[in-house]
Design an enzyme around this catalytic site. Structure first.
Site, PDB file in Angstrom:
ATOM      1  N   HIS A  72      43.836  18.665 112.074  1.00 27.94           N
ATOM      2  CA  HIS A  72      43.728  20.118 111.877  1.00 27.94           C
ATOM      3  C   HIS A  72      42.935  20.730 113.025  1.00 27.94           C
ATOM      4  O   HIS A  72      41.777  20.395 113.236  1.00 27.94           O
ATOM      5  CB  HIS A  72      43.035  20.424 110.543  1.00 27.94           C
ATOM      6  N   TYR A 200      39.832  29.025 103.130  1.00 26.71           N
ATOM      7  CA  TYR A 200      38.584  29.283 102.400  1.00 26.71           C
ATOM      8  C   TYR A 200      38.605  30.751 102.013  1.00 26.71           C
ATOM      9  O   TYR A 200      38.662  31.618 102.902  1.00 26.71           O
ATOM     10  CB  TYR A 200      37.372  29.027 103.296  1.00 26.71           C
ATOM     11  N   PRO A 292      30.179  20.872  98.557  1.00 29.80           N
ATOM     12  CA  PRO A 292      31.326  20.457  99.386  1.00 29.80           C
ATOM     13  C   PRO A 292      31.885  21.550 100.298  1.00 29.80           C
ATOM     14  O   PRO A 292      32.816  21.285 101.057  1.00 29.80           O
ATOM     15  CB  PRO A 292      32.374  20.015  98.356  1.00 29.80           C
ATOM     16  N   LYS A 296      31.022  18.191 104.278  1.00 32.83           N
ATOM     17  CA  LYS A 296      30.052  17.359 104.995  1.00 32.83           C
ATOM     18  C   LYS A 296      29.624  16.085 104.260  1.00 32.83           C
ATOM     19  O   LYS A 296      28.971  15.222 104.849  1.00 32.83           O
ATOM     20  CB  LYS A 296      28.794  18.188 105.317  1.00 32.83           C
ATOM     21  N   TYR A 384      31.414  22.687 111.874  1.00 32.19           N
ATOM     22  CA  TYR A 384      32.478  22.188 110.997  1.00 32.19           C
ATOM     23  C   TYR A 384      33.060  20.875 111.531  1.00 32.19           C
ATOM     24  O   TYR A 384      33.319  19.946 110.765  1.00 32.19           O
ATOM     25  CB  TYR A 384      33.588  23.245 110.842  1.00 32.19           C
TER      26      TYR A 384
HETATM   27  C1  LIG Z   1      33.027  14.949  92.338  1.00 26.73           C
HETATM   28  C2  LIG Z   1      32.749  14.862  93.812  1.00 26.73           C
HETATM   29  C3  LIG Z   1      33.549  15.556  94.709  1.00 26.73           C
HETATM   30  C4  LIG Z   1      33.296  15.497  96.076  1.00 26.73           C
HETATM   31  N1  LIG Z   1      34.068  16.197  96.936  1.00 26.73           N
HETATM   32  C5  LIG Z   1      33.803  16.164  98.257  1.00 26.73           C
HETATM   33  C6  LIG Z   1      34.561  16.895  99.187  1.00 26.73           C
HETATM   34  O1  LIG Z   1      35.496  17.591  98.837  1.00 26.73           O
HETATM   35  N2  LIG Z   1      34.231  16.804 100.508  1.00 26.73           N
HETATM   36  C7  LIG Z   1      33.179  16.031 100.951  1.00 26.73           C
HETATM   37  O2  LIG Z   1      32.924  15.935 102.154  1.00 26.73           O
HETATM   38  N3  LIG Z   1      32.458  15.322 100.091  1.00 26.73           N
HETATM   39  C8  LIG Z   1      32.734  15.373  98.771  1.00 26.73           C
HETATM   40  N4  LIG Z   1      31.977  14.664  97.917  1.00 26.73           N
HETATM   41  C9  LIG Z   1      30.912  13.859  98.477  1.00 26.73           C
HETATM   42  C10 LIG Z   1      31.418  12.514  98.993  1.00 26.73           C
HETATM   43  O3  LIG Z   1      32.400  12.017  98.155  1.00 26.73           O
HETATM   44  C11 LIG Z   1      30.230  11.600  99.078  1.00 26.73           C
HETATM   45  O4  LIG Z   1      29.344  12.146 100.033  1.00 26.73           O
HETATM   46  C12 LIG Z   1      30.574  10.158  99.437  1.00 26.73           C
HETATM   47  O5  LIG Z   1      31.235   9.537  98.382  1.00 26.73           O
HETATM   48  C13 LIG Z   1      29.300   9.392  99.772  1.00 26.73           C
HETATM   49  O6  LIG Z   1      29.588   8.039  99.859  1.00 26.73           O
HETATM   50  P1  LIG Z   1      28.518   6.956  99.434  1.00 26.73           P
HETATM   51  O7  LIG Z   1      29.152   5.650  99.719  1.00 26.73           O
HETATM   52  O8  LIG Z   1      27.223   7.286 100.092  1.00 26.73           O
HETATM   53  O9  LIG Z   1      28.266   7.168  97.887  1.00 26.73           O
HETATM   54  P2  LIG Z   1      29.297   6.900  96.659  1.00 26.73           P
HETATM   55  O10 LIG Z   1      30.679   7.260  97.055  1.00 26.73           O
HETATM   56  O11 LIG Z   1      28.690   7.578  95.494  1.00 26.73           O
HETATM   57  O12 LIG Z   1      29.235   5.351  96.490  1.00 26.73           O
HETATM   58  C14 LIG Z   1      28.135   4.696  95.914  1.00 26.73           C
HETATM   59  C15 LIG Z   1      28.607   3.419  95.266  1.00 26.73           C
HETATM   60  O13 LIG Z   1      27.483   2.716  94.776  1.00 26.73           O
HETATM   61  C16 LIG Z   1      27.786   2.211  93.489  1.00 26.73           C
HETATM   62  N5  LIG Z   1      26.510   2.061  92.760  1.00 26.73           N
HETATM   63  C17 LIG Z   1      25.758   3.020  92.185  1.00 26.73           C
HETATM   64  N6  LIG Z   1      24.658   2.490  91.621  1.00 26.73           N
HETATM   65  C18 LIG Z   1      24.729   1.171  91.857  1.00 26.73           C
HETATM   66  C19 LIG Z   1      23.876   0.095  91.526  1.00 26.73           C
HETATM   67  N7  LIG Z   1      22.738   0.286  90.829  1.00 26.73           N
HETATM   68  N8  LIG Z   1      24.236  -1.151  91.897  1.00 26.73           N
HETATM   69  C20 LIG Z   1      25.386  -1.362  92.601  1.00 26.73           C
HETATM   70  N9  LIG Z   1      26.231  -0.358  92.947  1.00 26.73           N
HETATM   71  C21 LIG Z   1      25.887   0.880  92.589  1.00 26.73           C
HETATM   72  C22 LIG Z   1      28.713   3.238  92.884  1.00 26.73           C
HETATM   73  O14 LIG Z   1      29.519   2.700  91.845  1.00 26.73           O
HETATM   74  C23 LIG Z   1      29.540   3.652  94.097  1.00 26.73           C
HETATM   75  O15 LIG Z   1      30.714   2.891  94.257  1.00 26.73           O
HETATM   76  C24 LIG Z   1      32.219  14.719  96.549  1.00 26.73           C
HETATM   77  C25 LIG Z   1      31.424  14.013  95.664  1.00 26.73           C
HETATM   78  C26 LIG Z   1      31.660  14.090  94.305  1.00 26.73           C
HETATM   79  C27 LIG Z   1      30.769  13.339  93.350  1.00 26.73           C
END
Ligand SMILES: Cc1cc2nc3c(=O)[nH]c(=O)nc-3n(C[C@H](O)[C@H](O)[C@H](O)COP(=O)(O)OP(=O)(O)OC[C@H]3O[C@@H](n4cnc5c(N)ncnc54)[C@H](O)[C@@H]3O)c2cc1C
Length: 389
Positions: A72, A200, A292, A296, A384
């Site tokens: 994009h 947006y 969101p 980011k 962005y």
């Molecule tokens: C509903 C929702 C919608 C979103 N939409 C957007 C969007 O449109 N655009 C955007 O940029 N970002 C979005 N985000 C944010 C983005 O998805 C997150 O920033 C991203 O998933 C971060 O990745 P992560 O691996 O740090 O955390 P997570 O994806 O949360 O992964 C953490 C992992 O750790 C595991 N875990 C947790 N506790 C434990 C434990 N005690 N022991 C072992 N494992 C554990 C969990 O099961 C999970 O698999 C959204 C988030 C949510 C919740």
């Protein structure tokens, strides 16, 4: 068991780190609380910055993304019955890519499995011990059997509700938080996106976003009160509300269909400091959350992984601890800038329950300034597409 780096959490942060470490010959074990299918079913982020794309390529998992992702070059902003475009490539020379988090995670899991990487699923009761010493270890149970892994470092990639952040004592940890007085109702539908680029929309009825995952998979959102429940929203009510908030031309060509996923996400800004305690490092949602609006969330997780990966590489391959010692400071500097941008975009585009007439005029003036000023468009585009690492 013994390994060099224990990674708590098998979401995108943890998987990306383990895959990058493997490329540098550094051993890791990933502990994931859920099953692989559960992690793969989470519909979340969809826009990837250049930095994240480069990390995926560096990790050797960029082929499908480069073949199937949608580049994009810009985005559309709609407000006050008009639409204008921010051209990322013209302003910064850099586009973004639409490639869903589910696809990122799938590619990373496939690569981990192919390389024989160790991922332990269904872990319970993870505890991080002795993070302030040179010999940390992690304990957990699977099916009631207790396990222990000794290691050099622990990467806390376990999301907002994980255990890693809480391992850092309250006396050391500062938390900064803003909870927004609304949520996003999001749907996924197997219909062609209404436009080639994201729209947006700031409307008197509240914010709306037209996004996508691929040529036949659309992601749409409308701002909603936090008191709403998904069951309150029929598909017909959702499409009707979306059409009222987006430009007429887009509403007229919007193709609707049955939704295949519907959820409400609250909006929050959150940062914890420091992101490091001894040999424990926090990455991604474990350390920070953004609303969101600026796309980011996943991208800030990627920049943490970039800093930590390079720090660990320097430690193991070059014998330098400069990166390790400076991880928190370096990561936070970029995180706060991304927090600022997400907060700014959220304020620019949403209706707030306590917004006065003056506040509304300020919002309109900000949008008009963005529409008319090359400098303002460059600032928005720069943020962005992602600030440099
Ligand atoms: C509903 C929702 C919608 C979103 N939409 C957007 C969007 O449109 N655009 C955007 O940029 N970002 C979005 N985000 C944010 C983005 O998805 C997150 O920033 C991203 O998933 C971060 O990745 P992560 O691996 O740090 O955390 P997570 O994806 O949360 O992964 C953490 C992992 O750790 C595991 N875990 C947790 N506790 C434990 C434990 N005690 N022991 C072992 N494992 C554990 C969990 O099961 C999970 O698999 C959204 C988030 C949510 C919740």
């Amino acid at each position: 068991m013994r390994t060099q780096v224990v990674i708590v959490g098998g979401g995108p942060s943890g998987l990306l780190l383990s895959q990058l470490l493997l490329k540098s010959g550094i051993e890791s074990i990933v502990l994931e609380r859920k099953t692989k299918d559960y992690v793969l079913s989470r519909i979340r982020a969809g826009i990837l910055e250049q930095g994240m794309l480069n990390l995926m390529r560096e990790a050797g998992v960029g082929d499908r993304m480069d073949a199937e992702g949608f580049v994009h070059d810009g985005t559309l902003i709609a407000a006050n019955n008009e639409t204008f475009r921010i051209d990322f490539v013209q302003r910064t020379g850099t586009p973004v890519m639409v490639y869903g988090q589910t696809e990122v995670t799938r590619d990373l899991y496939e690569a981990r499995e192919k390389a024989g990487g160790k991922i332990v699923f269904n872990t319970d009761g993870v505890v991080i011990h002795d993070a302030k010493t040179d010999a940390p270890y992690v304990t957990y149970t699977v099916d009631g059997t207790e396990h222990r892994i000794d290691c050099d470092f622990v990467a806390g990639c376990d999301g907002f509700h994980g255990v890693s952040r809480k391992t850092i004592p309250d006396s050391v940890r500062s938390e900064y938080e803003k909870i927004y007085p609304f949520g996003w109702l999001g749907v996924l539908s197997e219909t062609p996106p209404v436009d080639d680029e994201l729209i947006y929309a700031n409307s008197p009825r509240g914010f709306a976003l037209c996004s996508m995952r691929n040529a036949n998979l659309s992601r749409y959102y409308v701002q909603c009160p936090l008191t709403d429940h998904v069951d309150d929203w029929t598909d017909a009510a959702f499409w009707d509300e979306l059409k009222r908030r987006i430009p007429e031309e887009a509403a007229d060509k919007l193709i609707t269909g049955p939704t295949i996923e519907k959820s409400i996400a609250p909006l929050r800004s959150f940062v914890t400091e420091p992101m490091q305690w001894g040999r424990l490092f926090l990455c991604g949602d474990a350390a920070h959350i953004v609303p969101p609006t600026g796309a980011k969330g996943l991208n800030t997780a990627a920049s943490d992984i970039h800093y930590l990966y390079h720090a660990l590489k320097e430690h193991y391959l070059e014998g330098s601890d400069e990166g390790i010692d400076g991880y928190s400071q370096k990561a936070l500097l970029r995180i706060w800038k991304a927090e600022r941008f997400s907060w700014w975009m959220t304020n620019l585009l949403h209706r707030f329950p306590d917004q006065s007439d003056f506040d509304l005029k300020m919002q309109q003036a900000q949008i008009a300034f963005l529409r008319d000023s090359d400098a303002a468009q460059t600032v928005m585009a720069e943020n962005y597409v992602g600030l440099p690492y």
